[in-house]
Design a protein around this motif. Sequence first.
Motif, PDB file in Angstrom:
ATOM      1  N   ALA A  47      23.688 -14.090 -42.976  1.00  0.00           N
ATOM      2  CA  ALA A  47      25.039 -14.112 -42.402  1.00  0.00           C
ATOM      3  C   ALA A  47      24.930 -13.776 -40.922  1.00  0.00           C
ATOM      4  CB  ALA A  47      25.941 -13.109 -43.102  1.00  0.00           C
ATOM      5  N   ILE A  48      25.522 -14.623 -40.096  1.00  0.00           N
ATOM      6  CA  ILE A  48      25.459 -14.452 -38.646  1.00  0.00           C
ATOM      7  C   ILE A  48      26.780 -13.875 -38.156  1.00  0.00           C
ATOM      8  CG2 ILE A  48      25.132 -15.611 -36.437  1.00  0.00           C
ATOM      9  CD1 ILE A  48      22.636 -15.516 -38.182  1.00  0.00           C
ATOM     10  N   GLY A  49      26.718 -12.787 -37.375  1.00  0.00           N
ATOM     11  CA  GLY A  49      27.918 -12.054 -36.996  1.00  0.00           C
ATOM     12  C   GLY A  49      28.660 -12.584 -35.795  1.00  0.00           C
ATOM     13  N   SER A  50      28.025 -13.354 -34.937  1.00  0.00           N
ATOM     14  CA  SER A  50      28.704 -13.859 -33.745  1.00  0.00           C
ATOM     15  C   SER A  50      27.939 -15.052 -33.194  1.00  0.00           C
ATOM     16  CB  SER A  50      28.797 -12.769 -32.671  1.00  0.00           C
ATOM     17  OG  SER A  50      27.506 -12.472 -32.136  1.00  0.00           O
ATOM     18  N   TYR A  51      28.561 -15.769 -32.258  1.00  0.00           N
ATOM     19  CA  TYR A  51      27.898 -16.921 -31.638  1.00  0.00           C
ATOM     20  C   TYR A  51      26.703 -16.461 -30.804  1.00  0.00           C
ATOM     21  CZ  TYR A  51      27.600 -21.624 -29.645  1.00  0.00           C
ATOM     22  OH  TYR A  51      27.185 -22.888 -29.292  1.00  0.00           O
ATOM     23  N   GLU A  52      26.857 -15.292 -30.164  1.00  0.00           N
ATOM     24  CA  GLU A  52      25.739 -14.754 -29.378  1.00  0.00           C
ATOM     25  C   GLU A  52      24.560 -14.426 -30.279  1.00  0.00           C
ATOM     26  OE1 GLU A  52      28.913 -14.004 -28.939  1.00  0.00           O
ATOM     27  OE2 GLU A  52      29.027 -15.045 -27.001  1.00  0.00           O
ATOM     28  N   GLU A  53      24.855 -13.889 -31.450  1.00  0.00           N
ATOM     29  CA  GLU A  53      23.781 -13.583 -32.396  1.00  0.00           C
ATOM     30  C   GLU A  53      23.093 -14.864 -32.853  1.00  0.00           C
ATOM     31  OE1 GLU A  53      23.267 -11.628 -36.863  1.00  0.00           O
ATOM     32  OE2 GLU A  53      25.003 -11.055 -35.625  1.00  0.00           O
ATOM     33  N   LEU A  54      23.857 -15.933 -33.005  1.00  0.00           N
ATOM     34  CA  LEU A  54      23.280 -17.219 -33.399  1.00  0.00           C
ATOM     35  C   LEU A  54      22.341 -17.747 -32.325  1.00  0.00           C
ATOM     36  CD1 LEU A  54      23.173 -19.655 -35.343  1.00  0.00           C
ATOM     37  CD2 LEU A  54      25.205 -20.553 -34.153  1.00  0.00           C
ATOM     38  N   LEU A  55      22.788 -17.682 -31.069  1.00  0.00           N
ATOM     39  CA  LEU A  55      21.954 -18.189 -29.971  1.00  0.00           C
ATOM     40  C   LEU A  55      20.698 -17.343 -29.772  1.00  0.00           C
ATOM     41  CD1 LEU A  55      24.666 -19.100 -27.292  1.00  0.00           C
ATOM     42  CD2 LEU A  55      23.557 -20.598 -28.959  1.00  0.00           C
ATOM     43  N   ALA A  56      20.735 -16.093 -30.252  1.00  0.00           N
ATOM     44  CA  ALA A  56      19.580 -15.209 -30.086  1.00  0.00           C
ATOM     45  C   ALA A  56      18.491 -15.463 -31.124  1.00  0.00           C
ATOM     46  CB  ALA A  56      20.044 -13.754 -30.156  1.00  0.00           C
ATOM     47  N   GLN A  57      18.750 -16.366 -32.072  1.00  0.00           N
ATOM     48  CA  GLN A  57      17.748 -16.653 -33.099  1.00  0.00           C
ATOM     49  C   GLN A  57      16.575 -17.453 -32.492  1.00  0.00           C
ATOM     50  OE1 GLN A  57      18.078 -15.241 -36.187  1.00  0.00           O
ATOM     51  NE2 GLN A  57      19.934 -14.328 -35.278  1.00  0.00           N
ATOM     52  N   ASP A  58      15.527 -17.571 -33.239  1.00  0.00           N
ATOM     53  CA  ASP A  58      14.297 -18.227 -32.762  1.00  0.00           C
ATOM     54  C   ASP A  58      14.437 -19.755 -32.860  1.00  0.00           C
ATOM     55  OD1 ASP A  58      11.731 -18.552 -31.838  1.00  0.00           O
ATOM     56  OD2 ASP A  58      10.770 -18.125 -33.776  1.00  0.00           O
ATOM     57  N   ASP A  59      14.147 -20.432 -31.749  1.00  0.00           N
ATOM     58  CA  ASP A  59      14.105 -21.894 -31.710  1.00  0.00           C
ATOM     59  C   ASP A  59      15.432 -22.515 -32.160  1.00  0.00           C
ATOM     60  OD1 ASP A  59      13.141 -24.457 -31.331  1.00  0.00           O
ATOM     61  OD2 ASP A  59      12.222 -24.557 -33.343  1.00  0.00           O
ATOM     62  N   VAL A  60      16.509 -22.135 -31.473  1.00  0.00           N
ATOM     63  CA  VAL A  60      17.835 -22.677 -31.785  1.00  0.00           C
ATOM     64  C   VAL A  60      17.920 -24.114 -31.293  1.00  0.00           C
ATOM     65  CG1 VAL A  60      20.316 -22.465 -31.390  1.00  0.00           C
ATOM     66  CG2 VAL A  60      18.915 -20.404 -31.689  1.00  0.00           C
ATOM     67  N   GLN A  61      18.398 -25.008 -32.142  1.00  0.00           N
ATOM     68  CA  GLN A  61      18.556 -26.419 -31.791  1.00  0.00           C
ATOM     69  C   GLN A  61      19.958 -26.901 -32.194  1.00  0.00           C
ATOM     70  OE1 GLN A  61      15.412 -28.698 -33.647  1.00  0.00           O
ATOM     71  NE2 GLN A  61      13.801 -27.312 -32.907  1.00  0.00           N
ATOM     72  N   GLY A  62      20.396 -27.990 -31.537  1.00  0.00           N
ATOM     73  CA  GLY A  62      21.667 -28.601 -31.917  1.00  0.00           C
ATOM     74  C   GLY A  62      22.830 -28.229 -31.023  1.00  0.00           C
ATOM     75  N   THR A  63      22.679 -27.285 -30.114  1.00  0.00           N
ATOM     76  CA  THR A  63      23.791 -26.921 -29.225  1.00  0.00           C
ATOM     77  C   THR A  63      24.117 -28.039 -28.253  1.00  0.00           C
ATOM     78  OG1 THR A  63      22.234 -25.841 -27.702  1.00  0.00           O
ATOM     79  CG2 THR A  63      23.301 -24.452 -29.372  1.00  0.00           C
ATOM     80  N   ASP A  64      23.216 -29.010 -28.107  1.00  0.00           N
ATOM     81  CA  ASP A  64      23.467 -30.120 -27.185  1.00  0.00           C
ATOM     82  C   ASP A  64      24.634 -30.995 -27.653  1.00  0.00           C
ATOM     83  OD1 ASP A  64      21.689 -30.693 -29.338  1.00  0.00           O
ATOM     84  OD2 ASP A  64      21.279 -32.650 -28.425  1.00  0.00           O
ATOM     85  N   VAL A  65      24.941 -30.937 -28.965  1.00  0.00           N
ATOM     86  CA  VAL A  65      26.075 -31.719 -29.475  1.00  0.00           C
ATOM     87  C   VAL A  65      27.373 -31.217 -28.840  1.00  0.00           C
ATOM     88  CG1 VAL A  65      27.383 -32.333 -31.547  1.00  0.00           C
ATOM     89  CG2 VAL A  65      24.880 -32.212 -31.632  1.00  0.00           C
TER      90      VAL A  65
ATOM     91  N   GLN B 112      42.853  -9.901 -33.674  1.00  0.00           N
ATOM     92  CA  GLN B 112      43.708 -10.232 -32.541  1.00  0.00           C
ATOM     93  C   GLN B 112      43.274  -9.515 -31.269  1.00  0.00           C
ATOM     94  OE1 GLN B 112      47.764  -8.840 -32.759  1.00  0.00           O
ATOM     95  NE2 GLN B 112      47.229  -7.049 -33.963  1.00  0.00           N
ATOM     96  N   TRP B 113      42.522  -8.408 -31.421  1.00  0.00           N
ATOM     97  CA  TRP B 113      42.062  -7.682 -30.247  1.00  0.00           C
ATOM     98  C   TRP B 113      40.619  -8.049 -29.891  1.00  0.00           C
ATOM     99  CZ3 TRP B 113      46.262  -6.173 -28.294  1.00  0.00           C
ATOM    100  CH2 TRP B 113      47.306  -5.723 -29.097  1.00  0.00           C
ATOM    101  N   GLY B 114      40.064  -9.046 -30.585  1.00  0.00           N
ATOM    102  CA  GLY B 114      38.676  -9.398 -30.316  1.00  0.00           C
ATOM    103  C   GLY B 114      37.755  -8.239 -30.641  1.00  0.00           C
ATOM    104  N   TYR B 115      38.021  -7.593 -31.733  1.00  0.00           N
ATOM    105  CA  TYR B 115      37.302  -6.368 -32.071  1.00  0.00           C
ATOM    106  C   TYR B 115      35.790  -6.591 -32.064  1.00  0.00           C
ATOM    107  CZ  TYR B 115      35.930  -2.189 -34.607  1.00  0.00           C
ATOM    108  OH  TYR B 115      35.344  -1.015 -34.979  1.00  0.00           O
ATOM    109  N   ARG B 116      35.097  -5.820 -31.226  1.00  0.00           N
ATOM    110  CA  ARG B 116      33.641  -5.932 -31.064  1.00  0.00           C
ATOM    111  C   ARG B 116      33.254  -7.371 -30.734  1.00  0.00           C
ATOM    112  NH1 ARG B 116      31.251  -1.355 -32.672  1.00  0.00           N
ATOM    113  NH2 ARG B 116      29.216  -2.330 -32.835  1.00  0.00           N
ATOM    114  N   GLY B 117      34.135  -8.055 -29.980  1.00  0.00           N
ATOM    115  CA  GLY B 117      33.929  -9.467 -29.690  1.00  0.00           C
ATOM    116  C   GLY B 117      33.342  -9.716 -28.325  1.00  0.00           C
ATOM    117  N   GLU B 118      33.577 -10.931 -27.832  1.00  0.00           N
ATOM    118  CA  GLU B 118      32.923 -11.372 -26.613  1.00  0.00           C
ATOM    119  C   GLU B 118      33.420 -10.637 -25.373  1.00  0.00           C
ATOM    120  OE1 GLU B 118      33.278 -15.555 -26.292  1.00  0.00           O
ATOM    121  OE2 GLU B 118      32.472 -15.944 -28.274  1.00  0.00           O
TER     122      GLU B 118
END
Length: 731
Positions: A71-89, A146-152
């Motif tokens: 389970a991935i907690g945020s978009y930043e956490e996703l981008l921090a993974q190893d060898d991320v691909q597909g963001t070019d879409v 609504q407050w972006g709790y622990r968000g970006e």
Amino acid sequence: YPRRSWFIKTTAFKDAMLANNAKINWLPDHIRDGRFGNFLESNVDWALSRERYWGTPLPIWVCDKTGEKEAIGSYEELLAQDDVQGTDVWDAAKKANPELPDDLRVHKPYIDSVTYKSKHAEGARMRRVTEVIDCWYDSGAMPFAQWGYRGEDGAKEAAAKFDEQFPADFISEALDQTRGWFYSQLAISTMLFGEGSGERGAGLGEAANQESSSPEPRAPSPFPHPFKNCIVLGLMLGEDGQKMSKSKRNYREPGEIFDKYGADALRWYFFANQPPWTGIRYSEQAIKDSVPEFLLRLWNCYSFFVIYANIDGFDPAEKLGRELGAGGSGLGNVGQLTPDVLATAADFRPYQDRRPLDQWIISELNRALRDVTASMDAYDNFGACQRIIEYVDGLSNWYVRRARDRFWAEDKRDPDKLDAYWTLYECLVTTAKMVAPFVPFLAETMWQNLVADVFGERTPESVHLCDYPAADEAAIDDVLIERMSLGREIASLGRAARMAAKLKVRQPLAKVEIVLADDTHRAWLESIEESIRDELNVKQVEYTTHGEQYITYQVLPSFKRLGPRVGKHLPALKQALAASDGAKLLADMSAAGKIALTIGGEAIELDGEDIEVRLQAKPGWQATQGKNCVLVLNVELTGDLILEGIAKDIVRVIQEQRKAQDLEYTKRISVRIATASEEVFEAIKAHNSFIQRETLSRVPPIVVNTDKTPMDAIEATIADQTVWVCVNPED
């Protein structure tokens, strides 16, 4: 079709959710342990996933070789993974359409293209599952999302906002949300911030305190959360009794109601018709009926003040000093019109130095403020509205009516007249602020004319920018309120007695006997005897605590209720009741709620529904009974009383003609009256000075004894006789 689904194991949190729910204040309270509590008791795991396109993507990635899940907690956490691909879409879509909001990068179809290297198997990739999340999870996440709790925007800033706003004071939605929004909020909040919630098990507020800018960490908040109070609204039904529906068109367009009755009328109907958690069946007639009950009654009080204030030139700003600037000379915000502010006015006397009637309405005003505030603090708008209705009824049907002659006094500097003006002015301005949340347009109209247009920049430009008025507890005189309540009861009983005897209010009567339950307030009633005589339109008022010489009580059994219970003893019971002292039985019933009789050797207990007590007056009298007294009215008419009643009817006809001709209230008139009735003729001659005074006639009425219709006269029926009345304004 049965489908595979992702679940949240809510059953593991059942006890925590029940404990959380037990602390929430539900309105109505039976929802807590009834509809909602039963739903929590039978809780099943939450089927979270949906096979749809639109929705929040389920943030779970699965290894395409081993099936291991993360389970991935945020978009930043996703981008921090190893060898991320597909963001070019996403990058290509953004380049093709720069107006796409960045939030869409975490949604379909872009997020489905994002993969990363799996650590579970050599050469494997982690790919997102295809499902989206149940939209009710989104709604339930609202209190913190609504407050972006622990968000970006940064955990510190978001946590501080969350810490300040959570839990909510109250939420409100319809009954059908007990298994929807109400549940989704409570379930998510309990699992994230409640006791036993894993790493956040220390309780609500811990996560926020970790990075809070507060100098001292705040202790974890207790239950309840995410809301302290929940107002459960009933459903709105059409006039056909069915739930309102666009397809059925079983409702009127709101705009039509606004145009016909006004927005305030519809608002007041919703607020004051019944408690909000009761299903309401729309009724245009009920909206129409609410107008005279409250809106028109308040408007008439306001209109009365405006008319006579303009006639007499009563100007609060001038009396408070036009030269004073905002805040000048300690005036402060005159828009608040506190007693301290009013005390600076010329000709102003403290309410304690005015008539008891003025003291009473000021006391009632502050008592209403206290009660309305308490009801609103308890989220009981229906109770608040009932209290406002009661207060406005007293203002209109007692204060203004009993003080009317004081406004008519010719001397504009008469202290008693000025007392009446200041009293009614303070009541109206404070009432405008009190009712502003309920009927904003009426309140604003009153404020603009009574305050904003009078004081200009020294006041808030709108009633909705004022503080809500606070009650002055020192001004609440409970003894005076109790006394005046007794006086109003006497007046009400007098009207009821006249109606029962088919006697008009304008017909003077010789005497009234008031049988008091006790003598506590007798001396006070005697001190205002003139007002009581005027209110009851009688020549003489007497008081007693023993009314046996005027009234008797007839006690009858309820055959329908008692027949099955007492059977053969019913005739004997009827005889025993008929022979008993009805007044004593009634007193015992009032004191204990029941009476006991022995019939045929058997003890029989009777309550208020088992017997009927009929009040009977002696011949020539009419009796009515209230909570605190019995009023006995002498209904025998002498010749002089009849003539005086006819004269008052003549005044009514003349006043109606003044109104029909739209004459100013101060306009003098001349009156010509023609009648062939000797009785009417004698009544006018005997009371011509009274008629002249009451109708502002410059000279006594000219009376013609004829059966011919005069020119320019209107025809009226008085004492079953035809009368012609002609009213002309004096030049």
